[in-house]
Design a protein around this motif. Structure first.
Motif, PDB file in Angstrom:
ATOM      1  N   PRO A   1       0.808  -1.230   0.000  1.00 19.81           N
ATOM      2  CA  PRO A   1       0.000   0.000   0.000  1.00 19.81           C
ATOM      3  C   PRO A   1       0.836   1.272   0.000  1.00 19.81           C
ATOM      4  O   PRO A   1       0.431   2.289  -0.565  1.00 19.81           O
ATOM      5  N   ALA A   2       2.019   1.223   0.624  1.00 21.05           N
ATOM      6  CA  ALA A   2       2.862   2.418   0.709  1.00 21.05           C
ATOM      7  C   ALA A   2       3.578   2.722  -0.601  1.00 21.05           C
ATOM      8  O   ALA A   2       4.096   3.826  -0.781  1.00 21.05           O
ATOM      9  N   GLU A   3       3.597   1.758  -1.513  1.00 18.81           N
ATOM     10  CA  GLU A   3       4.362   1.930  -2.754  1.00 18.81           C
ATOM     11  C   GLU A   3       3.496   1.948  -4.007  1.00 18.81           C
ATOM     12  O   GLU A   3       4.001   2.094  -5.115  1.00 18.81           O
ATOM     13  N   ILE A   4       2.200   1.824  -3.857  1.00 25.55           N
ATOM     14  CA  ILE A   4       1.320   1.755  -5.009  1.00 25.55           C
ATOM     15  C   ILE A   4       1.336   3.076  -5.780  1.00 25.55           C
ATOM     16  O   ILE A   4       1.390   4.160  -5.194  1.00 25.55           O
ATOM     17  N   THR A   5       1.325   3.001  -7.091  1.00 24.03           N
ATOM     18  CA  THR A   5       1.364   4.200  -7.923  1.00 24.03           C
ATOM     19  C   THR A   5      -0.037   4.771  -8.109  1.00 24.03           C
ATOM     20  O   THR A   5      -1.050   4.099  -7.855  1.00 24.03           O
ATOM     21  N   ASP A   6      -0.080   6.018  -8.596  1.00 24.35           N
ATOM     22  CA  ASP A   6      -1.383   6.627  -8.884  1.00 24.35           C
ATOM     23  C   ASP A   6      -2.134   5.808  -9.921  1.00 24.35           C
ATOM     24  O   ASP A   6      -3.362   5.642  -9.838  1.00 24.35           O
ATOM     25  N   GLU A   7      -1.409   5.299 -10.922  1.00 20.23           N
ATOM     26  CA  GLU A   7      -2.053   4.519 -11.971  1.00 20.23           C
ATOM     27  C   GLU A   7      -2.671   3.236 -11.404  1.00 20.23           C
ATOM     28  O   GLU A   7      -3.796   2.855 -11.766  1.00 20.23           O
TER      29      GLU A   7
END
Length: 329
Positions: free
Chosen positions: A255-261
């Motif tokens: 969850p801390a690394e998920i991109t906007d896309e």
């Protein structure tokens, strides 16, 4: 008459940010709120959440208290089943001794965590059943009238830190009413039962030494900006962060690394319905638009106080939101 305004600070850790930076932001936010006349700032106990830094609630309150002078500070809330009543009485008795007349103690009975975290906390899920009894034991320590022979809270004995019951269901509402305590409803993320819960609280209310008449606090999300477009853009970031927090692991992502896309794909793939339901009560827009929304929300709930969550990701945007709302209200 307009409801009083307070702030719930979730001490968010934004992408690429550290906990130290989050705490510095919390200090800046409380200082700005104090300057602008907000009544209080509360911090909520959460565990095992990469995006929230307020796990050690009393420690964070102490840190902010040392860098403010008058605004009330408290928990919104401490999850009492995670702790012994004596421990919380000592912690908040200590805070009251440090910052006399400025400390609130909001109490919830939810675990504030998942099942594995419940184990890591060495918490027995059955302890939630003892919540009503534990509230009375805690209240007695703070009143200097311990229910446990030979045991006092030091500090804490006679501190009379005001208690608040937090909840999102009829259980907490009815308990707060029976005990004659203020009631705060978590409508900023659990909106469904707000009208029934407030009605149940008021119908059950019995005056107490702390409170003569019902007092309702209702949570609401706020994203105020100088333009409606800027506010909507900031709120979209909030929606992405919520989708990442709740659903990122479904696609094998941190969850801390998920991109906007990736977050946008989660929203488009069905997460939006859940996220937007949680964010039902959200004032998003210019100062005038936000003020009008909160006036309507206040009339709908009859709340005596609105505790707002300024949801923008960047601290500069949260501070601007805090300022614009105060000026508008």
């Amino acid at each position: 008459m307009r409801a009083r305004l307070s702030i719930l600070d979730l001490a968010p850790i934004a992408r690429g940010q550290t906990a130290s930076e989050s705490f510095a932001a919390s200090v800046a936010l409380a200082q700005r709120a104090e300057e602008l006349g907000y009544l209080r700032v509360w911090y909520a106990e959460h565990h095992n959440m990469p995006s929230i830094a307020s796990s050690a609630t009393s420690v964070l309150i102490a840190h902010v208290g040392a860098q403010t002078s008058s605004i009330r500070l408290g928990s919104g809330g401490v999850m009492l089943p995670n702790h012994s009543p004596l421990t919380i009485a000592e912690q908040f008795g200590t805070l009251e001794a440090m910052y006399p007349g400025r400390i609130d103690l909001g109490l919830g009975r939810a675990p504030g965590s998942d099942q594995n975290t419940t184990y890591a906390l060495r918490r027995d899920p059955r302890t939630a059943e003892a919540f009503p009894r534990d509230v009375l034991e805690l209240q007695a320590y703070l009143a200097g009238a311990s229910r446990v022979p030979g045991v006092d809270a030091v500090p804490g004995k006679g501190a009379k830190v005001p208690l608040y019951i937090l909840g999102s269901s009829l259980f907490g509402a009815q308990l707060a009413g029976r005990y004659g305590l203020p009631y705060a409803f978590a409508s900023h993320f659990a909106p469904d039962e707000i009208e029934h819960a407030i009605a149940a609280y008021r119908s059950e209310f019995k005056p107490s030494a702390q409170l003569e008449a019902p007092y309702v606090i209702a949570g609401v999300n706020v994203t105020a900006a100088d333009t409606a477009q800027a506010a909507r853009s900031q709120f979209q970031t909030v929606r992405r962060a919520r989708a990442a927090s709740l659903f990122a692991r479904r696609i094998g992502a941190n969850p801390a690394e998920i991109t906007d896309e990736q977050a946008d794909k989660l929203l488009a793939g069905g997460a939006a319905a859940h996220v937007d339901q949680m964010l039902t009560y959200s004032a998003v827009g210019t100062p005038g638009e936000v003020s009008d929304y909160l006036d309507g929300f206040g009339k709908k709930t009859g709340a005596d106080e609105l505790i707002v969550v300024h949801q923008a990701a960047a601290i500069e945007d949260r501070l601007r939101s805090v300022t614009l709302l105060a000026e508008a209200m």
